[in-house]
Write an enzyme that holds these catalytic residues in place. Structure first.
Site, short mmCIF file in Angstrom:
data_model
loop_
_atom_site.label_atom_id
_atom_site.label_comp_id
_atom_site.label_asym_id
_atom_site.label_seq_id
_atom_site.Cartn_x
_atom_site.Cartn_y
_atom_site.Cartn_z
N ASP A 185 3.80 -10.73 -20.55
CA ASP A 185 4.26 -9.70 -19.62
C ASP A 185 5.66 -9.30 -20.05
O ASP A 185 6.40 -10.11 -20.63
CB ASP A 185 4.28 -10.23 -18.18
N CYS B 152 0.63 9.99 9.43
CA CYS B 152 1.17 8.97 8.53
C CYS B 152 0.81 9.21 7.06
O CYS B 152 1.68 9.22 6.20
CB CYS B 152 0.69 7.60 8.98
N CYS C 10 -3.30 5.93 5.15
CA CYS C 10 -4.76 5.81 5.00
C CYS C 10 -5.34 7.23 4.87
O CYS C 10 -4.78 8.18 5.41
CB CYS C 10 -5.39 5.13 6.20
N GLN D 285 -1.03 -9.69 -5.11
CA GLN D 285 -2.08 -8.81 -4.59
C GLN D 285 -1.95 -8.67 -3.07
O GLN D 285 -1.73 -9.65 -2.36
CB GLN D 285 -3.46 -9.36 -4.95
N CYS E 52 -6.50 4.72 14.54
CA CYS E 52 -5.03 4.70 14.45
C CYS E 52 -4.46 5.94 15.13
O CYS E 52 -4.85 7.07 14.79
CB CYS E 52 -4.58 4.65 13.00
N TYR F 63 -0.78 -8.22 -19.44
CA TYR F 63 -0.20 -7.80 -18.15
C TYR F 63 -0.32 -8.95 -17.14
O TYR F 63 -0.75 -8.76 -16.01
CB TYR F 63 -0.93 -6.56 -17.58
N ASP G 70 -5.22 -5.84 -17.05
CA ASP G 70 -5.09 -5.35 -15.68
C ASP G 70 -3.86 -4.44 -15.62
O ASP G 70 -2.81 -4.81 -15.09
CB ASP G 70 -4.94 -6.53 -14.71
N CYS H 141 0.36 -1.06 12.73
CA CYS H 141 -0.48 -0.58 11.64
C CYS H 141 -1.72 -1.45 11.57
O CYS H 141 -1.62 -2.67 11.36
CB CYS H 141 0.29 -0.63 10.32
N CYS I 230 -7.24 0.07 -11.49
CA CYS I 230 -7.00 0.63 -10.16
C CYS I 230 -7.03 2.15 -10.20
O CYS I 230 -6.67 2.81 -9.22
CB CYS I 230 -5.66 0.13 -9.60
#
Length: 467
Positions: A349, A92, A95, A299, A86, A328, A397, A175, A424
């Protein structure tokens, strides 16, 4: 005065000074993708450095607990270091790992999970089924949604992301982790806005019209949706804009305007209008079809999402006799994925619109043994238990902050046979697993999944059983 100083002790002197240069051997990767080393027994974080490398670095931020430094020179390079493809990678900040091979990324992401459990728990990971990170065959062009802020640079319309820790907007015409269609749409919109002289938003002055270009692509359906986030409802030269858009992008599926008049870092406002085409984008995961509004969560990597959900299904280990809770639940994606093996599925939720979508999604796929309610799991689990319905398997989650303390307490009181935890954030996962382990659960497996190649993020599916 002297006695008080003696009683309180002298102030600890910093071992590293800001601006100091020193050699450093990088031992491991940190949770944000930076290299981690030790100088005079003090931990030092160095963005862009990689385990096994020897660098000369300069301290840019120093505290009593740690220092952050920048690379001055790489004395000994890792064989895993590569040239980032990139052109704006270093500016940026979207990443963090393009400078190393993909196999090395997968290995270090597993180690980040290991580090979290070693730091926050006393669990012996040798006795846990801890698998290697599940990666992608092609770790590029995987993101189905882009959100590019707009601005002006030398009179030219630009769109991209803000540089790390700054308000400098970096123009990103291509990108390479985004689906190619999202890049094409963003470039085309920029050009039309330039041609028609439609004013773009100025963050400092809080003036202008177009704030953000949001594009979502359907990987399996080929549909795409453009959402224009604007400061005002009144759209200058709207008909000309739509005419040009349809001429240059004839396969447009859905064009939405969202109005956000506030001085805020939040992307979307409360008002949304359909300018052209359908209100919702259609996308598929496995055998399931979902209809997504511009603001709906979905997602971002559909290829890896199927692998992630398969791991959830494997960990849930359903026989058809279990009552399953999808906490969730959002629009119901994880629960629907395991529903065929569940006796009954219930989800909750706090967002009412998500529950409405979850109910529609279940109905559209003929899943009549699913119930969805608005509210928190810590409210519904005890309520259902009083009514005589008990969860055998609970799937969670949560966001990066992990499970609420009240939900952990509820799980420890209601005691489902199995908990499947999709995380996550390895740190909050480890902390939560520690609490659940104290309360009578045993960690059986950990499966890292790479949902975001080229970044430091790692997802992990864990399976806990009641002792």
């Amino acid at each position: 005065m002297k006695e008080r100083k003696k009683a309180g002790g002298p102030k600890t002197e910093l071992k590293i000074k800001k601006g100091q240069r020193f050699p450093l051997t990088i031992k491991r990767m940190g949770i944000d993708g930076e290299g981690v080393g030790f100088f005079k027994r003090q931990v030092v974080f160095v963005p862009g450095a990689w385990p096994g490398e020897e660098v000369v670095c300069e301290a840019v931020k120093v505290s009593h607990k740690f220092a952050t430094a920048k690379i001055v020179k790489v004395r000994r390079k890792s064989d895993e270091r590569t040239t980032p493809p990139c052109p704006v990678y270093n500016e940026c900040g979207g990443c963090q790992l393009q400078h190393v091979s993909y196999s090395a990324q997968l290995r270090e992401k597993k180690d980040v999970v290991r580090q979290a459990f070693e730091r926050y728990t006393s669990i012996n990971l040798e006795k846990v089924d801890f698998q290697d990170t599940i990666g992608m065959d092609d770790p590029w062009h995987y993101r189905n949604k882009s959100q590019m802020q707009t601005g002006l640079h030398n009179g030219k319309v630009i769109a991209g992301l803000y540089s790390t820790n700054s308000h400098k907007l970096i123009d990103i015409p291509e990108c390479i982790v985004q689906h190619p269609q999202t890049n094409k749409v963003t470039r085309t919109v920029k050009q039309i806005v330039q041609d028609l002289k439609i004013p773009v938003y100025n963050e400092k002055k809080h003036k202008g019209f177009l704030r953000t270009i949001v594009t979502r692509a359907g990987f399996k359906t080929g549909e795409w949706q453009l959402a224009l986030v604007t400061k005002e409802k009144e759209f200058p030269r709207k008909e000309l804009f739509l005419e040009e858009l349809k001429r240059r992008l004839p396969d447009v599926t859905s064009v939405i305007q969202n109005v956000n008049p506030e001085k805020t870092s939040l992307v979307f406002g409360d008002e949304t209008f359909v300018l052209y085409g359908k209100e919702k984008l259609e996308e598929k995961l496995g055998d399931f079809t979902f209809h997504l509004s511009a603001r709906a969560f979905f997602q971002l990597n559909p290829v890896q999402t199927e692998k992630l959900y398969d791991e959830v299904k494997k960990a849930a280990n359903l026989s058809g006799k279990e009552n399953v809770v999808d906490a969730y639940c959002g629009v119901g994606t994880i629960g629907l994925w395991v529903a065929d093996k569940a006796k009954e599925l219930r989800g909750m939720d706090i967002i009412q619109e998500s529950i409405a979508d979850a109910r529609k999604n279940a109905a559209n796929h003929g899943i009549d043994h699913a119930t969805y309610e608005t509210g928190k799991a810590e409210m519904w689990l005890p309520k259902w238990e009083k009514q005589g319905w008990k969860a055998d398997v609970v799937i969670v989650d949560p966001p990066r902050t992990g499970l609420d303390a009240s939900l952990i307490d509820t799980l420890l009181r209601t005691k489902p046979e199995r908990i499947v935890y999709v995380s996550c954030n390895p740190s909050t996962l480890a902390k939560n697993v520690k609490e659940l382990s104290k309360g009578g659960y045993k960690l059986k497996s950990l499966q890292p999944v790479d949902m975001f190649p080229q970044t430091a993020q790692v997802e992990c599916v864990s399976w806990l059983v009641k002792k």
